[in-house]
Design a protein around this motif. Structure first.
Motif, short mmCIF file in Angstrom:
data_model
loop_
_atom_site.label_atom_id
_atom_site.label_comp_id
_atom_site.label_asym_id
_atom_site.label_seq_id
_atom_site.Cartn_x
_atom_site.Cartn_y
_atom_site.Cartn_z
N ARG A 201 10.16 155.74 4.92
CA ARG A 201 10.11 157.18 5.16
C ARG A 201 9.86 157.98 3.89
O ARG A 201 9.25 159.05 3.94
CB ARG A 201 11.42 157.63 5.81
N LEU A 202 10.28 157.46 2.71
CA LEU A 202 10.23 158.25 1.50
C LEU A 202 9.24 157.76 0.44
O LEU A 202 8.69 158.57 -0.30
CB LEU A 202 11.63 158.31 0.86
N TYR A 203 9.01 156.46 0.38
CA TYR A 203 8.22 155.91 -0.73
C TYR A 203 6.80 155.50 -0.33
O TYR A 203 5.86 155.67 -1.09
CB TYR A 203 8.95 154.73 -1.35
N ALA A 204 6.63 154.93 0.84
CA ALA A 204 5.34 154.50 1.38
C ALA A 204 4.80 153.24 0.73
O ALA A 204 3.68 152.82 1.04
CB ALA A 204 4.29 155.61 1.27
N GLY A 205 5.54 152.59 -0.17
CA GLY A 205 5.09 151.34 -0.75
C GLY A 205 5.32 150.16 0.16
O GLY A 205 4.96 149.02 -0.18
N ASP A 206 5.86 150.39 1.33
CA ASP A 206 6.09 149.36 2.33
C ASP A 206 6.34 150.03 3.67
O ASP A 206 6.60 151.23 3.74
CB ASP A 206 7.29 148.48 1.94
N TYR A 207 6.26 149.27 4.72
CA TYR A 207 6.55 149.79 6.05
C TYR A 207 7.05 148.65 6.93
O TYR A 207 6.77 147.47 6.69
CB TYR A 207 5.34 150.48 6.69
N ALA A 208 7.82 149.01 7.95
CA ALA A 208 8.44 148.01 8.81
C ALA A 208 7.39 147.31 9.66
O ALA A 208 6.48 147.94 10.20
CB ALA A 208 9.50 148.68 9.69
N VAL A 209 7.54 145.99 9.78
CA VAL A 209 6.66 145.18 10.61
C VAL A 209 7.53 144.38 11.58
O VAL A 209 8.49 143.74 11.17
CB VAL A 209 5.81 144.22 9.76
N THR A 210 7.23 144.46 12.86
CA THR A 210 8.03 143.80 13.89
C THR A 210 7.37 142.49 14.34
O THR A 210 6.23 142.19 13.98
CB THR A 210 8.21 144.71 15.10
N ILE A 211 8.11 141.73 15.13
CA ILE A 211 7.57 140.49 15.69
C ILE A 211 6.32 140.79 16.51
O ILE A 211 5.31 140.07 16.45
CB ILE A 211 8.64 139.79 16.56
N ASP A 212 6.34 141.86 17.28
CA ASP A 212 5.19 142.24 18.09
C ASP A 212 3.97 142.54 17.22
O ASP A 212 2.84 142.14 17.54
CB ASP A 212 5.55 143.45 18.94
N ASP A 213 4.18 143.23 16.09
CA ASP A 213 3.07 143.53 15.17
C ASP A 213 2.45 142.25 14.61
O ASP A 213 1.22 142.14 14.51
CB ASP A 213 3.56 144.41 14.02
N VAL A 214 3.29 141.31 14.25
CA VAL A 214 2.79 140.04 13.68
C VAL A 214 1.97 139.28 14.72
O VAL A 214 0.89 138.75 14.43
CB VAL A 214 3.95 139.18 13.17
N ILE A 215 2.46 139.23 15.94
CA ILE A 215 1.75 138.50 17.00
C ILE A 215 0.38 139.12 17.26
O ILE A 215 -0.63 138.42 17.41
CB ILE A 215 2.60 138.49 18.28
N ARG A 216 0.32 140.46 17.28
CA ARG A 216 -0.96 141.12 17.51
C ARG A 216 -1.93 140.84 16.35
O ARG A 216 -3.13 140.62 16.56
CB ARG A 216 -0.75 142.62 17.65
N SER A 217 -1.41 140.86 15.12
CA SER A 217 -2.27 140.63 13.95
C SER A 217 -2.81 139.21 13.92
O SER A 217 -3.94 138.97 13.48
CB SER A 217 -1.49 140.93 12.67
N LEU A 218 -2.01 138.25 14.35
CA LEU A 218 -2.46 136.86 14.35
C LEU A 218 -3.61 136.62 15.32
O LEU A 218 -4.36 135.65 15.17
CB LEU A 218 -1.29 135.93 14.70
N SER A 219 -3.76 137.49 16.31
CA SER A 219 -4.83 137.32 17.30
C SER A 219 -6.15 137.92 16.84
O SER A 219 -7.17 137.72 17.48
CB SER A 219 -4.42 137.95 18.63
N HIS A 220 -6.16 138.67 15.71
CA HIS A 220 -7.39 139.29 15.21
C HIS A 220 -8.23 138.25 14.46
O HIS A 220 -7.73 137.60 13.54
CB HIS A 220 -7.06 140.46 14.29
N LYS A 221 -9.46 138.13 14.83
CA LYS A 221 -10.34 137.15 14.20
C LYS A 221 -10.65 137.56 12.76
O LYS A 221 -11.00 138.70 12.48
CB LYS A 221 -11.63 137.02 14.99
#
Length: 433
Positions: A201-221
């Protein structure tokens, strides 16, 4: 004929009346039959009601070991080690607290994650409950070996929820992170989750990633996920003891540390500081950010806070090749001014806006080049190409990692400084408001 007429009419009236009586009796019989069926059905339901009054597989709360965090590491070549941070309910409740640690860490090894967690039941005196897990922490060794099988287990599990946060430990193991006592927040998993949300919320050098986000990213060619990094500083030997939080300066502390870029399911590179912020900008994850601009000759600076940031990626075709355009719009406010500058001057504010624009362009361009070296499209250029030019995507998708690394990228930034907070000119200028 006149005498016979009444005789012809009376039988017709009798027949109609008979029909009415017959229909009425038939309706009464149908109603009685229907009521009888309903009564028998209700009787059957009443007989079965005692059998339906409870859950056959229910487990009471006082029989559950609630897991707050899961650490997953790899030992040797293929053996997993799972660390379960279990909440001690009596210490959290307060009335029955004995002054002991609020959590206990149980560890177990296995050839698979499922086996390791089930084997942990030999060490935990209650039924292991994963439904309230806050985060999953993966060791760097496992992340570099591949997290595909790990995500397969987390997605298949009926207890673990998809919004659970996933992090990667830099240089250490998941056990090291979950074994550290924290001063703010009695449960370490909640403390880490709070640090991640605050930093996002304050720094922007990182952001939360969930299990659902990881699964979706793994499906991208041609792409992969991006996971938040977490680091450990201090004495790990004293970190699990209560003495770690008895001092003003803790002996060991956990902190959010950069973003990890994955190619398919393997960690390939870490992004820190400006490049991590640049990745957050490209992926439209910025809620607030800070930029430091140089001014003057004595390393004087001006600090700008990003109040709003929106990014759009679209594709153009030039000479048969895709050109990717990153268009970012941002507004901000001056939070710090160390150099002598007249902030009431429109020309001075315009120069600062231009300088902020150029600094942001450099940050994004540097991030894109660094990510292109990994040949992993974690930015989403492939998705933009597929939306805009599906035929071109079909032609290039088979070797997209190569095309992504060689792609031409243009960055367009529009910056607006809204205000200078509670003060205009800095004190170094020698003027008052």
């Amino acid at each position: 004929m006149e005498a016979e007429l009444p005789l012809l009419i009376k039988p017709r009236r009798c027949r109609r009346g008979a029909i009415r009586v017959y229909q009425g009796k038939r309706n009464e019989q149908s109603a009685v039959t229907f009521k009888g069926r309903i009564g028998r059905l209700c009787l059957v339901l009443l007989l079965f009601a005692p059998l339906l009054s409870g859950c056959w597989d229910s487990v009471e709360l006082n029989q559950r070991a609630v897991v707050a965090g899961i650490g997953i590491d790899i030992v040797g070549e293929s053996e997993y080690e799972v660390s379960l941070q279990v909440i001690v309910a009596d210490e959290i409740a307060g009335a029955k607290a004995r002054g002991d640690t609020p959590v206990v860490l149980y560890r177990e090894k296995g050839r698979s994650l499922f086996q390791a967690i089930r084997k942990a039941s030999q060490r935990v005196p209650r039924v292991i409950s994963l439904a309230h897990t806050k985060l999953v922490v993966i060791g760097e060794k496992l992340a570099r070996a591949g997290i595909g099988d790990t995500m397969d287990f987390l997605e298949r599990s009926t207890e673990i929820r998809l919004p659970v946060k996933v992090l990667v430990v830099r240089g250490n193991t998941g056990e090291d992170v979950l074994a550290i006592m924290t001063a703010i927040g009695r449960i370490p998993a909640n403390d880490i989750s709070g640090k991640l949300e605050t930093s996002e919320r304050l720094y922007a050098g990182d952001y939360a990633v969930t299990i659902d986000d990881v699964i979706r990213s793994l499906s991208h060619k041609g792409g992969g996920p991006v996971l938040t990094g977490i680091g450990v500083n201090g004495n790990l030997e004293q970190a699990p003891s209560k003495s770690n939080v008895d001092n003003i300066l803790p002996k060991a502390i956990v902190h959010i540390n950069g973003m990890g870029v994955f190619k398919k399911d393997r960690l390939v590179r870490w992004l820190d500081d400006d490049r991590a912020i640049g990745l957050s900008m490209i992926n439209n994850k910025v809620k607030s950010a800070q930029t430091t601009l140089s001014c003057g000759k004595n390393r004087e600076t001006i600090g700008i806070e990003t109040l709003f940031s929106a990014t759009n990626i679209h594709t153009r075709m030039e000479q048969g090749e895709p050109i990717f355009v990153i268009n970012l719009k941002q507004t901000g406010a001056i939070q710090e001014a160390e150099c002598s500058i007249n902030l009431q001057s429109p020309e001075a504010m315009k120069r600062l806006q231009e300088q902020w624009t150029e600094e942001t362009k450099k940050m994004i361009t540097s991030t894109v080049r660094e990510v292109q070296r990994t040949r992993s499209d974690v930015i989403g250029f492939g998705l933009a190409l597929e939306r805009g030019y599906p035929k071109e995507w079909k032609r290039l998708s088979s070797d997209w990692s190569h095309y992504f690394a060689e792609s031409t990228v243009r960055v367009q930034v529009t910056s607006v400084l809204k205000h200078t907070q509670s003060r205009t000119n800095p004190y170094s200028k020698g003027e008052s408001d």
